[in-house]
Write an enzyme that holds these catalytic residues in place. Structure first.
Site, PDB file in Angstrom:
ATOM      1  N   ASP A  83      13.187 -20.999 -25.160  1.00  0.00           N
ATOM      2  CA  ASP A  83      13.206 -19.533 -25.273  1.00  0.00           C
ATOM      3  C   ASP A  83      12.758 -19.031 -26.648  1.00  0.00           C
ATOM      4  O   ASP A  83      12.705 -17.823 -26.879  1.00  0.00           O
ATOM      5  CB  ASP A  83      14.597 -18.990 -24.938  1.00  0.00           C
ATOM      6  CG  ASP A  83      15.685 -19.537 -25.860  1.00  0.00           C
ATOM      7  OD1 ASP A  83      15.346 -20.238 -26.844  1.00  0.00           O
ATOM      8  OD2 ASP A  83      16.868 -19.268 -25.603  1.00  0.00           O
ATOM      9  N   ARG A 138      13.280 -19.003 -43.774  1.00  0.00           N
ATOM     10  CA  ARG A 138      13.224 -20.192 -44.639  1.00  0.00           C
ATOM     11  C   ARG A 138      12.127 -20.020 -45.679  1.00  0.00           C
ATOM     12  O   ARG A 138      11.127 -19.351 -45.435  1.00  0.00           O
ATOM     13  CB  ARG A 138      12.900 -21.440 -43.818  1.00  0.00           C
ATOM     14  CG  ARG A 138      13.964 -21.804 -42.839  1.00  0.00           C
ATOM     15  CD  ARG A 138      13.778 -23.234 -42.376  1.00  0.00           C
ATOM     16  NE  ARG A 138      12.581 -23.426 -41.574  1.00  0.00           N
ATOM     17  CZ  ARG A 138      12.413 -24.448 -40.746  1.00  0.00           C
ATOM     18  NH1 ARG A 138      13.355 -25.361 -40.628  1.00  0.00           N
ATOM     19  NH2 ARG A 138      11.310 -24.578 -40.043  1.00  0.00           N
ATOM     20  N   ASP A 172       8.704 -35.492 -37.044  1.00  0.00           N
ATOM     21  CA  ASP A 172       8.337 -34.069 -37.149  1.00  0.00           C
ATOM     22  C   ASP A 172       9.335 -33.311 -38.016  1.00  0.00           C
ATOM     23  O   ASP A 172       9.085 -32.152 -38.357  1.00  0.00           O
ATOM     24  CB  ASP A 172       8.249 -33.429 -35.762  1.00  0.00           C
ATOM     25  CG  ASP A 172       9.461 -33.722 -34.897  1.00  0.00           C
ATOM     26  OD1 ASP A 172       9.691 -34.900 -34.581  1.00  0.00           O
ATOM     27  OD2 ASP A 172      10.205 -32.777 -34.569  1.00  0.00           O
ATOM     28  N   GLY A 228       5.226 -28.749 -32.607  1.00  0.00           N
ATOM     29  CA  GLY A 228       4.843 -27.485 -33.253  1.00  0.00           C
ATOM     30  C   GLY A 228       6.017 -26.536 -33.339  1.00  0.00           C
ATOM     31  O   GLY A 228       7.098 -26.803 -32.807  1.00  0.00           O
TER      32      GLY A 228
HETATM   33  P1  AMP Z   1      14.286 -29.402 -33.617  1.00  0.00           P
HETATM   34  O1  AMP Z   1      15.111 -30.458 -32.969  1.00  0.00           O
HETATM   35  O2  AMP Z   1      15.026 -28.096 -33.828  1.00  0.00           O
HETATM   36  O3  AMP Z   1      13.604 -29.868 -34.859  1.00  0.00           O
HETATM   37  O4  AMP Z   1      13.150 -29.033 -32.539  1.00  0.00           O
HETATM   38  C1  AMP Z   1      12.250 -29.951 -32.002  1.00  0.00           C
HETATM   39  C2  AMP Z   1      11.134 -29.215 -31.329  1.00  0.00           C
HETATM   40  O5  AMP Z   1      11.601 -28.387 -30.271  1.00  0.00           O
HETATM   41  C3  AMP Z   1      10.356 -28.281 -32.265  1.00  0.00           C
HETATM   42  O6  AMP Z   1       9.027 -28.290 -31.863  1.00  0.00           O
HETATM   43  C4  AMP Z   1      11.009 -26.957 -32.006  1.00  0.00           C
HETATM   44  O7  AMP Z   1      10.176 -25.875 -32.345  1.00  0.00           O
HETATM   45  C5  AMP Z   1      11.277 -27.022 -30.520  1.00  0.00           C
HETATM   46  N1  AMP Z   1      12.396 -26.180 -30.082  1.00  0.00           N
HETATM   47  C6  AMP Z   1      13.720 -26.395 -30.320  1.00  0.00           C
HETATM   48  N2  AMP Z   1      14.460 -25.418 -29.767  1.00  0.00           N
HETATM   49  C7  AMP Z   1      13.602 -24.555 -29.176  1.00  0.00           C
HETATM   50  C8  AMP Z   1      13.755 -23.342 -28.441  1.00  0.00           C
HETATM   51  N3  AMP Z   1      14.951 -22.809 -28.200  1.00  0.00           N
HETATM   52  N4  AMP Z   1      12.640 -22.747 -27.983  1.00  0.00           N
HETATM   53  C9  AMP Z   1      11.431 -23.268 -28.213  1.00  0.00           C
HETATM   54  N5  AMP Z   1      11.210 -24.400 -28.900  1.00  0.00           N
HETATM   55  C10 AMP Z   1      12.288 -25.044 -29.375  1.00  0.00           C
HETATM   56 MG    MG Z   2      12.205 -29.867 -36.001  1.00  0.00          MG
END
Ligand code: AMP
Ligand code: MG
Length: 505
Positions: free
Chosen positions: A136, A187, A263, A101
């Protein structure tokens, strides 16, 4: 243009005149969580993409407003916004994760335009949500600059992508390997729904919600499929085709996504979630742009196959929708694999013929391409070579010395060049017309890591976003020569070859 073809002019709007109409929130409650954004400390506007603002029909004076950052950076909401984090699951590096999510982003709302389009405004870096899993909820400035620039660069290349409206910097500290500053990107896309959104319902056994989600996607994004005999199968096959076409285009410009988890795969076939992506400098089939990807799962040459893996994740999740008969449902689901393979093959061939400037379809074309890439491996800059190839002289091999020199010893290239000249002769290729055609598909400028890095350094060290803005303008027209900025087409200087990017963002 004849008068009846003149596009209807719509009035440009102020932020307050945007019409918010969030149909995503009509889905069952498990698809989202209402949540307010948390504004950043001393937020400031670093850049606006005017072409994305145009999609929303915004008036140019709007992003010069002193309250722009407050209204788009989560401090205040516009009437009609109803921020919510979107829920999804997904296969990360091959392993299923039951709940991901938006852990650091919010769907602020959907803007309905006078043309009847509906655009998600999605604020990334907006603070913790129900799905943050201990994170965070923030995004660092460097990764925000990369996402912001690459979204617009991909659009400039003509590749389907989420767009970026603006980049907001701040004085808020965030801690990764070191202390950095937090930023936000707004975005814009017709939808941020992912393959993982379907997987979330399937693995939780929520088949009614799964059906609601599939119907939502068809109603709003694939209305032409509504009347199909089996509309859910039609949806799956269409997504397989779009995904294949997208990845064929990535391969054609040397783009490595870096984290092709399910995802991060868009149900609309958009490039989504820019993280440790990279454009190839020197061609290397197995190039790994993501330093956190120790197995090389998402290496450049694996992307077409990973696309298929992701389609298989989506197909699995859609099985309950495809037929009441389990065996038949599985057969329909697996038929998407062939659809993907065939579409990829077709698109890939179209891309390579265009890159080589070929008009006819001939049996040896793929072999000609493959032998070229084998010669280029670890030796030749991908973008620079194809741009230069447009000047290939099929009549006078002596005129092709500059190309030959890109290969060092040049021997292998000479025999390839002879085969290429013969192939061009077969269709009586006209060098000048071919040059013009090739320059429309082989970009001069791509967002190389070292260019992004220079813009990041300037923004971080000098609080100056002028290089971000220069790159934004440059990459909007990647196929045009832009002589004053020709040095942006150079291969990276030796000192910049060690730039690495990880999942940390
Ligand atoms: P991503 O690799 O950026 O696509 O992130 C994968 C998952 O981790 C997604 O559900 C993001 O919303 C969550 N996520 C990544 N970085 C953070 C963060 N700093 N705080 C909270 N959720 C994160
Ligand atoms: Mg992602």
């Amino acid at each position: 243009m004849r008068p009846e073809q003149t596009p209807k002019k719509f009035p440009k709007k102020s932020l307050e005149q945007l019409q918010f109409d969030n149909v995503y929130l009509g889905l069952p409650a498990e698809f989202y969580d209402y949540r307010s954004p948390v504004a950043l400390k001393n937020p400031r506007l670093l850049s606006v993409s005017e072409s994305t603002a145009e999609l929303l029909e915004l008036r140019p004076d709007q992003w010069r407003r002193s309250d722009w950052v407050a209204l788009l950076g989560g401090e205040r909401l516009l009437a009609g916004m109803a921020p919510a984090a979107m829920c999804y699951a997904g296969h990360q590096f091959g392993h299923y994760v039951p709940r991901l999510g938006d852990g650091r982003a919010l769907l602020l709302g959907q803007v309905k335009t006078s043309r009847g389009a509906r655009w998600d405004l999605h604020l990334k870096g907006s603070g913790p949500t129900l799905y943050s899993r201990g994170g965070d909820g923030r995004a660092v400035l460097r990764s925000s600059i990369r996402e912001y620039l690459c979204s617009e660069a991909m659009h400039g290349l003509g590749i389907a992508t989420t767009r970026a409206l603006c980049l907001i910097g701040s004085d808020e500290p965030v801690y990764r390997e070191q202390c950095e500053s937090a930023a936000m990107v707004v975005r814009v896309a017709q939808s941020h729904i992912r393959f993982g959104s379907f997987e979330y319902c399937y693995y939780n056994g929520q088949h009614d919600s799964l059906r609601r989600l599939a119907d939502y996607v068809i109603d709003h994004h694939y209305p032409e499929l509504a009347a199909a005999e089996n509309r859910f199968e039609a949806l799956l096959l269409r997504v397989a085709e779009r995904t294949a076409a997208l990845i064929a285009q990535w391969q054609g410009v040397g783009f490595a996504h870096g984290v092709m988890n399910s995802d991060n795969m868009s149900i609309l076939g958009l490039t989504l979630d820019y993280g440790p992506f990279g454009f190839l400098d020197t061609y290397e089939a197995g190039h790994q742009c993501n330093q956190s990807d120790h197995q090389g799962r998402y290496a450049f040459h694996k992307q077409p196959e990973i696309g298929l893996f992701n389609i298989s994740c989506l197909a699995q999740a859609m099985v309950p929708l495809l037929s009441n008969d389990k065996k038949e449902a599985v057969a329909r689901a697996t038929s998407s694999f062939d659809t993907y393979r065939t579409a990829y093959q077709r698109q890939h061939e179209a891309v390579i013929r265009a890159k080589l400037g070929l008009l006819d379809v001939r049996a040896g074309d793929v072999a000609l391409w493959d032998s070229l890439l084998a010669l280029m491996e670890k030796r030749v800059d991908f973008t620079r070579f194809f741009r230069a190839l447009s000047r290939f002289d099929r009549h006078d091999s002596g005129a092709n010395r500059a190309l030959q020199e890109m290969f060092g010893d040049g021997e292998g290239f000479d025999s390839w060049a002879k085969a290429y000249a013969r192939r061009l002769a077969q269709e009586q290729s006209d060098d000048e017309a071919r040059c013009r055609r090739m320059n429309r598909v082989n970009p001069k400028y791509v967002l190389r890591n070292y260019l992004a890095e220079a813009a990041i350094r300037q923004a971080e060290d000098e609080a100056d976003s002028s290089e971000v803005n220069r790159l934004l303008a440059l990459l909007r027209r990647p196929y045009d020569e832009q002589p004053a900025l020709a040095h942006y087409a150079d291969s990276p200087p030796p000192s910049a070859r060690s730039v690495t990017v990880s999942c940390s963002s």
